[in-house]
Scaffold this active site. Structure first.
Site, PDB file in Angstrom:
ATOM      1  CG  ASN A  13      -6.826  -0.742   1.417  1.00 60.64           C
ATOM      2  OD1 ASN A  13      -6.095  -0.249   0.565  1.00 60.64           O
ATOM      3  ND2 ASN A  13      -6.353  -1.356   2.494  1.00 60.64           N
TER       4      ASN A  13
ATOM      5  CG  HIS B   2      -3.333   3.458   2.528  1.00 61.04           C
ATOM      6  ND1 HIS B   2      -3.946   3.186   1.318  1.00 61.04           N
ATOM      7  CD2 HIS B   2      -3.288   2.278   3.204  1.00 61.04           C
ATOM      8  CE1 HIS B   2      -4.250   1.902   1.273  1.00 61.04           C
ATOM      9  NE2 HIS B   2      -3.871   1.335   2.400  1.00 61.04           N
TER      10      HIS B   2
ATOM     11  CB  CYS C 199      -0.938   0.019   1.206  1.00 61.99           C
ATOM     12  SG  CYS C 199      -2.059  -1.381   1.229  1.00 61.99           S
TER      13      CYS C 199
HETATM   14  O1  UT7 Z   1      -3.860  -1.312   3.555  1.00 62.04           O
HETATM   15  C1  UT7 Z   1      -2.816  -1.837   4.307  1.00 62.04           C
HETATM   16  C2  UT7 Z   1      -3.034  -1.700   5.715  1.00 62.04           C
HETATM   17  N1  UT7 Z   1      -4.268  -2.339   6.121  1.00 62.04           N
HETATM   18  C3  UT7 Z   1      -4.918  -1.840   7.127  1.00 62.04           C
HETATM   19  O2  UT7 Z   1      -4.524  -0.819   7.630  1.00 62.04           O
HETATM   20  C4  UT7 Z   1      -6.088  -2.599   7.685  1.00 62.04           C
HETATM   21  C5  UT7 Z   1      -6.023  -2.536   9.187  1.00 62.04           C
HETATM   22  N2  UT7 Z   1      -7.050  -3.300   9.877  1.00 62.04           N
HETATM   23  C6  UT7 Z   1      -8.348  -2.919   9.885  1.00 62.04           C
HETATM   24  O3  UT7 Z   1      -8.732  -1.987   9.212  1.00 62.04           O
HETATM   25  C7  UT7 Z   1      -9.287  -3.651  10.806  1.00 62.04           C
HETATM   26  O4  UT7 Z   1      -8.537  -4.451  11.687  1.00 62.04           O
HETATM   27  C8  UT7 Z   1     -10.326  -4.529  10.063  1.00 62.04           C
HETATM   28  C9  UT7 Z   1     -11.333  -3.645   9.370  1.00 62.04           C
HETATM   29  C10 UT7 Z   1      -9.622  -5.430   9.062  1.00 62.04           C
HETATM   30  C11 UT7 Z   1     -11.075  -5.385  11.069  1.00 62.04           C
HETATM   31  O5  UT7 Z   1     -11.693  -4.563  12.056  1.00 62.04           O
HETATM   32  P1  UT7 Z   1     -11.501  -4.912  13.610  1.00 62.04           P
HETATM   33  O6  UT7 Z   1     -12.305  -3.949  14.358  1.00 62.04           O
HETATM   34  O7  UT7 Z   1     -10.021  -4.943  13.892  1.00 62.04           O
HETATM   35  O8  UT7 Z   1     -12.164  -6.334  13.732  1.00 62.04           O
HETATM   36  P2  UT7 Z   1     -11.508  -7.730  14.137  1.00 62.04           P
HETATM   37  O9  UT7 Z   1     -10.638  -8.247  13.058  1.00 62.04           O
HETATM   38  O10 UT7 Z   1     -10.906  -7.626  15.512  1.00 62.04           O
HETATM   39  O11 UT7 Z   1     -12.802  -8.607  14.234  1.00 62.04           O
HETATM   40  C12 UT7 Z   1     -13.848  -8.326  15.173  1.00 62.04           C
HETATM   41  C13 UT7 Z   1     -14.997  -9.261  14.904  1.00 62.04           C
HETATM   42  C14 UT7 Z   1     -14.568 -10.729  14.802  1.00 62.04           C
HETATM   43  O12 UT7 Z   1     -15.571 -11.533  15.396  1.00 62.04           O
HETATM   44  P3  UT7 Z   1     -15.394 -12.140  16.873  1.00 62.04           P
HETATM   45  O13 UT7 Z   1     -14.157 -12.971  16.794  1.00 62.04           O
HETATM   46  O14 UT7 Z   1     -15.244 -10.945  17.763  1.00 62.04           O
HETATM   47  O15 UT7 Z   1     -16.656 -12.903  17.059  1.00 62.04           O
HETATM   48  C15 UT7 Z   1     -14.525 -10.975  13.326  1.00 62.04           C
HETATM   49  O16 UT7 Z   1     -14.737 -12.333  13.013  1.00 62.04           O
HETATM   50  O17 UT7 Z   1     -15.613  -8.948  13.665  1.00 62.04           O
HETATM   51  C16 UT7 Z   1     -15.684 -10.135  12.856  1.00 62.04           C
HETATM   52  N3  UT7 Z   1     -15.572  -9.765  11.453  1.00 62.04           N
HETATM   53  C17 UT7 Z   1     -16.643  -9.469  10.677  1.00 62.04           C
HETATM   54  N4  UT7 Z   1     -17.936  -9.443  10.946  1.00 62.04           N
HETATM   55  C18 UT7 Z   1     -18.755  -9.097   9.921  1.00 62.04           C
HETATM   56  C19 UT7 Z   1     -14.435  -9.636  10.712  1.00 62.04           C
HETATM   57  N5  UT7 Z   1     -14.759  -9.282   9.460  1.00 62.04           N
HETATM   58  C20 UT7 Z   1     -16.107  -9.169   9.413  1.00 62.04           C
HETATM   59  C21 UT7 Z   1     -17.019  -8.826   8.406  1.00 62.04           C
HETATM   60  N6  UT7 Z   1     -18.327  -8.819   8.705  1.00 62.04           N
HETATM   61  N7  UT7 Z   1     -16.616  -8.524   7.160  1.00 62.04           N
END
Ligand code: UT7
Length: 322
Positions: A279, A249, A109
């Site tokens: 993204n 970004h 990225c």
């Molecule tokens: O571009 C290069 C750099 N990339 C980034 O900067 C991305 C950085 N990361 C992020 O933006 C975030 O971490 C995400 C958007 C990818 C995820 O958000 P989060 O608040 O960190 O969620 P998480 O991964 O901790 O997941 C929380 C919950 C999980 O469920 P449990 O385990 O708490 O039951 C996931 O399974 O949300 C669940 N989850 C979803 N639920 C519905 C993960 N993806 C989804 C989804 N829909 N698409």
């Protein structure tokens, strides 16, 4: 200095409602956790160099520079047309920019800011005078459409800028690049290279798809983008209050907000288009830059701070006066 900008994205739009039919997700979750509402995804047969070409034509048109007057083309991408040759080679041929050397830069990225920083350095050294810099990505080709953790995040597209020697008043004021290769596993696409060459097994194991430890990447991104922003400001002898527009970004609305908060910048000084594009990796900053200029958010004379973070990890920043 930047004398022209352009961008291009696929016509096809994939909404959060469309994704609800593919994986176990919801519009509410995606909007609340990322800020994304829709993204553009290429059709079969469309390729990264198509979007690069369109973006380049717009940027060169504004710059009033003919393709044959370019002496270098650099594209930040990790999802080009094919492993070799570079995507820049295909863009060079299609533009007819036959006096230009051409190469791709791999920095995930951060690809656009890595490419911009290289181009600015080569320009300052007097080696090149007309450089086309592009950030382009079709991450949909390395998306696992069964993995809700990643498939809702990415979009395809390209953005371009044309650099020419500064007139002394406008131009790139500073750049800063960083990396930490110890953290590569937190965001990578492991299959298809010399370590795991493409095989039935790598395909079955979905090793040609992006894998991301989202939470860890998020925490590193917030920290590195804040620090990068401060580095570029310090190198240009600027204060955060001198910034007219912050373009980060577009990975997550919450990361954008955290970076703006650290710099104490109000909403009006922060450009956001993640809701419409998702993204787009190395394309996100030049797409936003072009939109900001076309819509009058970024006017001549304004100072813009560009900040990125991506797989590797890689990160970087640039202060630019338009
Ligand atoms: O571009 C290069 C750099 N990339 C980034 O900067 C991305 C950085 N990361 C992020 O933006 C975030 O971490 C995400 C958007 C990818 C995820 O958000 P989060 O608040 O960190 O969620 P998480 O991964 O901790 O997941 C929380 C919950 C999980 O469920 P449990 O385990 O708490 O039951 C996931 O399974 O949300 C669940 N989850 C979803 N639920 C519905 C993960 N993806 C989804 C989804 N829909 N698409």
């Amino acid at each position: 200095m930047i004398v022209g900008t352009g961008h291009s994205v696929p016509a096809r739009v994939l909404t959060n409602a469309d994704l609800e039919k593919i994986v176990d997700t919801s519009n509410e979750w995606i909007v609340e956790r990322t800020g994304i509402r829709e993204r553009h995804i290429k059709e079969p047969g469309e390729k990264t160099s198509d979007f690069c070409y369109n973006a380049a034509v717009e940027a060169l048109g504004e710059a009033g520079i003919a393709p044959q007057d370019l002496d270098l083309i650099i594209i930040g991408t990790v999802s080009g047309d094919m492993p070799t040759p570079s995507t820049a080679i295909f863009v060079q041929a299609r533009l007819g920019a036959l006096n230009a050397a051409a190469l791709d830069v791999s920095a995930a990225c951060s690809g656009f800011l890595y490419a911009l920083s290289l181009a600015d350095g080569l320009m300052a050294a007097g080696r090149y005078r007309r450089i086309l810099v592009i950030g382009a990505e079709c991450l949909s080709i390395m998306t696992n459409w069964e993995d809700r953790n990643t498939c809702v995040l990415f979009g395809d597209g390209a953005g371009a800028v044309v650099l020419a020697p500064s007139d002394g008043k406008h131009g790139v004021l500073s750049t800063y690049l960083g990396a930490d290769g110890r953290l590569a596993e937190l965001l990578w696409c492991p299959g298809g290279g010399s370590l795991f060459p493409a095989s039935h097994e790598t395909v079955d194991k979905k090793m040609h798809s992006l894998k991301m430890a989202g939470r860890e990447v998020f925490l590193h991104a917030v920290k590195a983008m804040g620090e990068s922003a401060e580095r570029a400001l310090a190198a240009a002898n600027l204060k955060a209050s001198d910034i007219d527009l912050l373009i980060t970004h577009q990975a997550n609305q919450r990361i954008i907000d955290a970076t703006a908060k650290r710099l104490n910048l109000p909403k009006e000084k922060v450009y956001v288009n993640i809701d419409r594009f998702g993204n787009t990796s190395s394309a996100s900053i030049p797409i936003a830059l072009n939109e900001a200029r076309r819509t009058g958010r970024l006017k001549p004379g304004m100072i813009c701070l560009l900040v990125t973070f991506g797989g590797g990890f890689t990160w970087g920043s640039a202060a630019v006066q338009f």
